[in-house]
Each structure stands twice: as C-alpha cells, then as structure tokens.
Design a protein around this motif. Structure first.
Motif, short mmCIF file in Angstrom:
data_model
loop_
_atom_site.label_atom_id
_atom_site.label_comp_id
_atom_site.label_asym_id
_atom_site.label_seq_id
_atom_site.Cartn_x
_atom_site.Cartn_y
_atom_site.Cartn_z
N ILE A 1 0.72 -1.24 -0.03
CA ILE A 1 0.05 0.04 0.05
C ILE A 1 0.91 1.20 0.10
N ALA A 2 1.77 1.23 0.82
CA ALA A 2 2.92 2.62 0.93
C ALA A 2 3.55 2.76 -0.40
N THR A 3 4.02 1.64 -1.00
CA THR A 3 4.76 1.91 -2.36
C THR A 3 3.67 2.23 -3.35
N MET A 4 2.42 1.89 -3.47
CA MET A 4 1.66 2.35 -4.36
C MET A 4 1.46 3.76 -4.41
N VAL A 5 1.32 4.39 -3.18
CA VAL A 5 1.24 5.58 -3.17
C VAL A 5 2.44 6.47 -3.45
N ALA A 6 3.64 5.69 -3.19
CA ALA A 6 4.88 6.42 -3.58
C ALA A 6 5.14 6.57 -4.93
N GLY A 7 4.56 5.55 -5.73
CA GLY A 7 4.66 5.39 -7.06
C GLY A 7 3.91 6.49 -7.88
N VAL A 8 2.77 7.05 -7.05
CA VAL A 8 2.12 8.13 -8.04
C VAL A 8 2.79 9.22 -7.61
N ALA A 9 3.31 9.45 -6.53
CA ALA A 9 3.98 10.75 -5.88
C ALA A 9 5.14 10.79 -6.64
N THR A 10 6.00 9.85 -7.21
CA THR A 10 7.34 10.00 -7.81
C THR A 10 7.03 10.57 -9.16
N TYR A 11 5.96 10.01 -9.91
CA TYR A 11 5.60 10.55 -11.18
C TYR A 11 5.60 11.86 -11.45
#
Length: 448
Positions: free
Chosen positions: A191-201
């Motif tokens: 779940i945490a990495t899903m959020v991080a993926g969107v933020a890094t984009y």
C-alpha cells in the motif's frame, strides 16, 4: 517497451526562462523523490525477511523453501537490472520509476495471499523484475542532473534510501507482522509503495536536454578530461546503443561487477537471515531483532552520505581509497556481530560498524564507481551490468544460505535448533574476497 517509456528528444535551448532557477527546482525535487520513493519501495523487496520465522513456525515454508523463494526475486532482479538498465538509457526516468513501483506494490499485495511455494516463487520473481525499474531510473536522474565533481555526494544521499528502506522494513513491517500477522508484512509495504509510485511520477523529470535545458556538465562547466590512454581508447562513438556496448570493453567494469557480487552476498545475508539469526542464536523477539537491525540501517544512512563526501572531498572523487577504508570497518563489524560478546550493547556496536562500512561499499562498487568509469549517457547500462552480478551474488547467497541453515537445523521435542557456524564462514569469506578484489582498482580514474 522502448516506445512506451521513451525519453523526449533533445529540444533547442530555452531562452525564455531562468535556467539556474529551473535547474535548482528540478534538482531539489528529483533528489527528494528518488530518495524517498526508492526507500519506501525497498520495503516491497525486503518484506519476506521479517516474516520468515512466522512462516517457518506455522509450517507454511521451510528455510530451504524460503531460500528458493527469496532467490527467485534476486535472479529476476539480476536479469531485470541488466535488461532494464540498458532500456533506461532510452527512457523517461519518471515514467520508468513510477510504473515499476506500482507493479511491485501489486506483487506484494498478491504475495500476502500466497501459501504455496510455486505461487510464492512466481509472484516474488515478478516482484524482482518490477523492482529492477527503480535503481536505473534513479541513477539516470543522478547522472543527468548532477555533475562529476558533485555526483558522489548526491549519489551518497540517494544511497541512504537503501538504509532508510531497510530500517522501515525492520521496524514498521516487523511491528505490523507482530500486531496483525504475516499477511500484513506484505500488504503494508504494498500500500505504501503504491502511494509512492504516484508521487514520484509528479515529482521527477526527464533529462535536462529533453526539457530544453543545457546538459549538467555544460551548466556546471564540469567536464572531466579523458587524458589517460585507456580513457581515450574507450571514448564512445555516437549513438546510445553503440555507447552502451563500449562498457563491456572496460576491464575495470568487470572487476567492479565481481566485487559488487561478493558485497551483495554479505549484505543480503544480514538482511535476509539476520532477524532469524538474532531470534534463534541470541534469543531476541521479532520486534527486538528488527529494532537491532534498524541500528544497522541508521548507521547505513550515515555511511552512504559519509562515503560520498569523503571520496569527493578527501580523495578527489577517487573511490578505491574510500572502498578500502569502509571495507575494513564493515569487516570489523561483521566479525564482532558473530564472534564478539553477546550483550545488546555489543550487538548494537557491531551493527553500527557493519552498517557504516557496508552501505559505503554498496554506494561505491554497487553503482557509483561504475557510473564514474563509464560514459554518463549510458549510466543505466553501467548500473545494469554491475547490478546483474550483484543480484546473482545475492541470489546464490539465498540458495546456499538456505541449504546451509537447513543442514544445521535439528528438531528436539518439537523445538527447532539452529547451527549457523558454516553459513557464517561463507558470509565473512565473501566480504574478505570483495575487499581484496576492489583494492586492485586503486589507480582507476573517472571518465566523462
């Protein structure tokens, strides 16, 4: 794949903006994004390490099963590091990074439902492939936005992500597992990495030239003069593919790759089996073992930054002297961890020394040194070449360690007992060999 992730073409240099301001804005956003995003995604790679004892005690998997599942990630990650490293030189780094994080997160969520060896190995192997998108994207960003004389420091800052991610895994994931069960050891990081993926984009950016900005070497006026015969001979021809092929002709690259493979044996030995070792050999609880290894990761943050600063400032951006210094510190910590006094204070000291030294070595032979001695336009391929050896080393470690630990395990009255003596010799031997191999590159210099 190349078309889907393609970087933009070089644009004419813009004259309608403040170039200095644009560079500063992008550089700040990029270093924060790649460090935080990669750190959070690291939990998705290491989640299995804190659930090993619950899985073994629950009769779901044996140590050998877990060694095979763990090696599936490393073998696929090794292949992905090579292939995706070459692909990343043609890619828009922010697309590459974001997609990899999101797909890795999905694999972890699925892993929380997996209780058979075959399914777990396939899913964890896929996770390794998607994890391999992250490091090349980060290194491409570092090579594109930070110049020769400052790259060591910024690479060191980014390398703290390894330790931050490990610390989050040993502390946060271990607490989730202790409170909610082993399933959340995978679901929480996913779940945490899903959020991080969107933020890094949204936080990262393509290459400067694709944005109409000058190259970082031109902006900083920081060109490295390739005056040595070896460097002149390795001056690349035009074209990214042709340039990528030239790295195979640099002898020092092969030495770095083998040294990194041996470093990764010891690195992932502690990451993968350290919690189990502290629980079974030292009597720590899961949370206590996770907290102790968190000491290692905190020290690693300091080690990564210190390596970049020391090698840049005190050794003129030469990595070999710093490699030897940090290698000796790492080896002292490792010997103290396994053969020193058993009290918590001594174990913590051992983890501090190991974390400082190991993260410095990972920063250097695991990537920075390779980027230094290769053309910067193909930094992704350089990282890919080193990465495939690094994670083959990690994968072989998982297989060998799993077999050695299983061979040393006995059951008395339903209670499992472990003998770690043989596997410890394997782990320490790899560190010694790595330090000696890296020392042979004492006079290797940078290339532009």
């Amino acid at each position: 794949m190349l078309k889907a992730f393609a970087t933009g073409p070089d644009l004419p240099l813009r004259t309608d903006i403040d170039v200095d301001s644009a560079y500063r804005r992008h550089r700040t956003s990029i270093i924060v994004a790649i460090t935080a995003g990669y750190a959070i995604s690291y939990m998705c790679r290491l989640a299995i390490n804190v659930v090993k004892k619950p899985l073994i005690d629950g009769g779901i998997f044996t140590p050998e099963d877990l060694g095979n599942i763990g090696s599936a990630l490393f073998y696929s990650y090794a292949a992905g590091k090579l292939i995706n490293g070459f692909v990343s030189d043609h890619a828009n780094a922010r697309k590459f990074m974001a997609v990899g994080l999101i797909l890795s997160a999905l694999c972890n969520i699925v892993m929380g439902f997996s209780t058979t060896v075959t399914v777990a190995a396939v899913v964890w192997g896929l996770n390794g492939w998607f994890q391999s998108y992250g490091a090349p994207a980060c290194v491409i960003s570092l090579a594109s936005w930070f110049s020769n004389k400052e790259r060591g420091r910024y690479y060191g800052i980014w390398s703290t992500a390894h330790s931050i991610g490990e610390g989050l895994n040993f502390l946060v994931t271990a607490s989730l597992v202790a409170a909610l069960g082993w399933h959340w050891g995978f679901w929480g990081p996913g779940i945490a990495t899903m959020v991080a993926g969107v933020a890094t984009y949204f936080a990262m950016a393509d290459r400067p030239r694709a944005l109409g900005l000058p190259s970082v070497a031109d902006w900083k006026n920081d060109h490295y003069a390739a005056t040595e015969p070896e460097a002149v001979a390795a001056t690349p021809p035009k074209g990214v593919f042709a340039t990528q092929r030239t790295i195979l002709l640099i002898p020092a690259m092969w030495v770095v790759a083998f040294s990194s493979a041996l470093v990764y044996v010891t690195r992932y030995a502690i990451n993968s089996w350290g919690v189990l070792y502290l629980q079974e050999a030292r009597g720590y609880s899961l949370v206590e073992a996770g907290a102790m290894l968190t000491v290692n990761t905190i020290a690693g943050i300091i080690g990564a930054v210190a390596f970049g600063f020391i090698s840049d400032k005190f050794f003129g951006a030469r990595r070999p002297p710093a490699n030897l210094l940090f290698g000796i510190v790492e080896l002292i910590g490792l010997v103290l961890f396994f053969y020193g006094p058993t009290g918590p204070a001594w174990t913590a000291l051992a983890m501090v020394l190991f974390g400082l030294g190991m993260t410095g070595l990972v920063t250097s032979v695991g990537g920075l040194f390779a980027v230094d001695i290769c053309p910067k336009r193909v930094a992704g391929a350089a990282l890919g070449m080193v990465g495939v050896f690094s994670y083959l080393g990690a994968a072989i470690q998982e297989n060998v360690s799993g077999k050695l630990i299983t061979a040393g395990m006995t059951t008395v009255n339903g209670v499992k007992h472990y003998d770690f003596s043989n596997v410890i010799l394997f782990w320490i031997g790899a560190s010694v060999a790595s330090i000696l191999l890296a020392a042979t590159l004492w006079n290797t210099r940078l290339r532009d």
